[in-house]
Design an enzyme around this catalytic site. Structure first.
Site, PDB file in Angstrom:
ATOM      1  N   ASP A 176      59.236  64.011  65.602  1.00  0.00           N
ATOM      2  CA  ASP A 176      58.538  64.663  64.494  1.00  0.00           C
ATOM      3  C   ASP A 176      59.180  66.009  64.189  1.00  0.00           C
ATOM      4  O   ASP A 176      59.412  66.358  63.027  1.00  0.00           O
ATOM      5  CB  ASP A 176      57.060  64.876  64.857  1.00  0.00           C
ATOM      6  N   VAL A 177      59.459  66.777  65.233  1.00  0.00           N
ATOM      7  CA  VAL A 177      60.086  68.087  65.037  1.00  0.00           C
ATOM      8  C   VAL A 177      61.491  67.917  64.463  1.00  0.00           C
ATOM      9  O   VAL A 177      61.899  68.636  63.543  1.00  0.00           O
ATOM     10  CB  VAL A 177      60.116  68.867  66.362  1.00  0.00           C
TER      11      VAL A 177
END
Length: 391
Positions: A176-177
């Site tokens: 996600d990051v």
């Protein structure tokens, strides 16, 4: 100097850029937070119940989820119910005025509101429209995209953990990051293209593609050589020493990744003859004979503690580091004068938060707006959107 409204303070490099943020949870909000830090005006569009992360507790600060606080500074919040036609019209007007639109609904999900790329660019041809999904807009469009799923499906979990134990997830939602970072890069590149041509475009990012590029040497091992790597604990398949080694108290990460660093390591450990041993002369030799070399290094490392070795080895030019908990990580950043914590907001709304990772010499990141309350700016934003664009 571009002014921000704060006397004497220069604006960030994205001052004047309006971002309509229709994303939720992590990848999208992380990307829009980075853009806000760099000076963009970000409007966070939330449903009537707010971003999911508002309810992801514990831990909390003053009753607010620290998860939400960690990725939503610098934004203004407006709550819109996209099942309500009046609210949809507000959302469309926001998208019409925006320089950037970011969304992470399931691919095609924005179309039913007339907020997909094709619809938005009819009235806003210069829009940079970023879509973040789990598996792209093709055959994987209907598969929900959660980081843990992608860690499993990409192969990362097969690389993480003890070789004799089960696969493990990474300690954070790493893809996600990573996808949030890729979305930010894509938006900035597309803005550069728009500045040169006046033309907007659709930027698509998906977690699985971010994962496969982020697996770097492991992906290359498979793609270029047909080798499927598996987990090795903290060891590295191609370099030794490049792992955690025990000392008199705690383990120490030692990353002597080339011949020069290995020679320095042996010098500090008081075993310079090991660097001259033909069995360990080159990295390939050391990697092949790691089971012979490791006990020799550990025998010396056990004579002092991890922090004492850290100071001695770093002073000699040998990369290494203690295995800290997060508080130790922040303490180390303070030691290195990185000033890792900044305060955003004022008074009872002041929130300590992690500093933006990029330093700009002329247009520093800003930390003026605390993470917004749900619909905190709804009234003023609705009033602005109902008026002329220059209001």
């Amino acid at each position: 100097m571009v002014e921000t409204g704060v006397p004497g303070k220069p604006a960030g490099p994205l001052a004047g850029v309006l971002v309509a943020d229709f994303s939720r949870i992590l990848a999208g909000p992380y990307a829009t937070m980075l853009l806000a830090d760099m000076g963009a005006s970000v409007v966070k569009v939330e449903g009537p119940k707010g971003d999911d992360t508002r309810t992801w507790t514990p831990p909390v600060r003053d009753g607010v989820s620290t998860y939400y606080l960690g990725i939503n500074r610098g934004k203004r919040s407006i709550a819109l119910d996209l099942r309500d036609e009046a609210d949809v019209q507000v959302a469309r007007e926001l998208a019409r005025r925006a320089d950037v639109v970011i969304e992470n609904l399931k691919p095609g999900g924005m179309a039913k509101y007339g907020l997909d790329f094709e619809s938005v660019r009819e009235t806003n041809p210069g829009v940079v429209y970023a879509s973040i999904s789990g598996f792209g807009s093709g055959a994987g469009k209907d598969v929900p995209g959660y980081d843990l799923m992608v860690q499993a499906m990409s192969g990362l979990m097969s690389l993480t953990g003890d070789p004799d134990g089960p696969p493990f997830r990474a300690g954070i939602s790493v893809f996600d990051v990573m996808a949030g970072n890729h979305a930010t890069i894509g938006v900035l590149a597309a803005l550069r293209h728009r500045d040169a041509t006046g033309q907007g475009q659709h930027v698509e990012v998906n977690l699985l593609s971010s994962a496969l590029t982020g697996l770097v040497n492991h992906s290359s091992a498979y793609v270029a050589a047909g080798v499927v790597p598996f987990r090795m604990g903290n060891a590295h398949p191609s370099v030794f020493p490049y792992e955690a080694l025990p000392t008199a108290d705690n383990d120490l990460i030692v990353t002597a990744a080339n011949d020069s660093q290995f020679r320095k390591l042996c010098g500090v450990l008081g075993i310079p003859e090991v660097a001259d041993d033909p069995r360990f002369a080159r990295n390939a030799d050391r990697t092949e004979r790691r089971d012979e070399l490791r006990p020799v290094l550990v025998d010396r490392l056990r004579t002092k503690g991890a922090l004492e070795w850290f100071d001695l080895l770093v002073a000699a030019g040998v990369p290494c580091g203690p295995i800290n908990t997060i508080d130790g990580g922040f303490a180390m950043a303070e030691r290195f004068e990185l000033d890792p914590v900044v305060v955003v907001g004022e008074g009872d709304r002041a929130v300590p938060t992690t500093r933006h990772p990029i330093r700009f010499s002329e247009t520093p990141a800003g930390y003026e707006l605390p993470p917004p309350l749900l619909d905190e700016h709804g009234e003023e934003l609705r009033t602005w959107l109902a008026k002329g664009e220059d209001a």
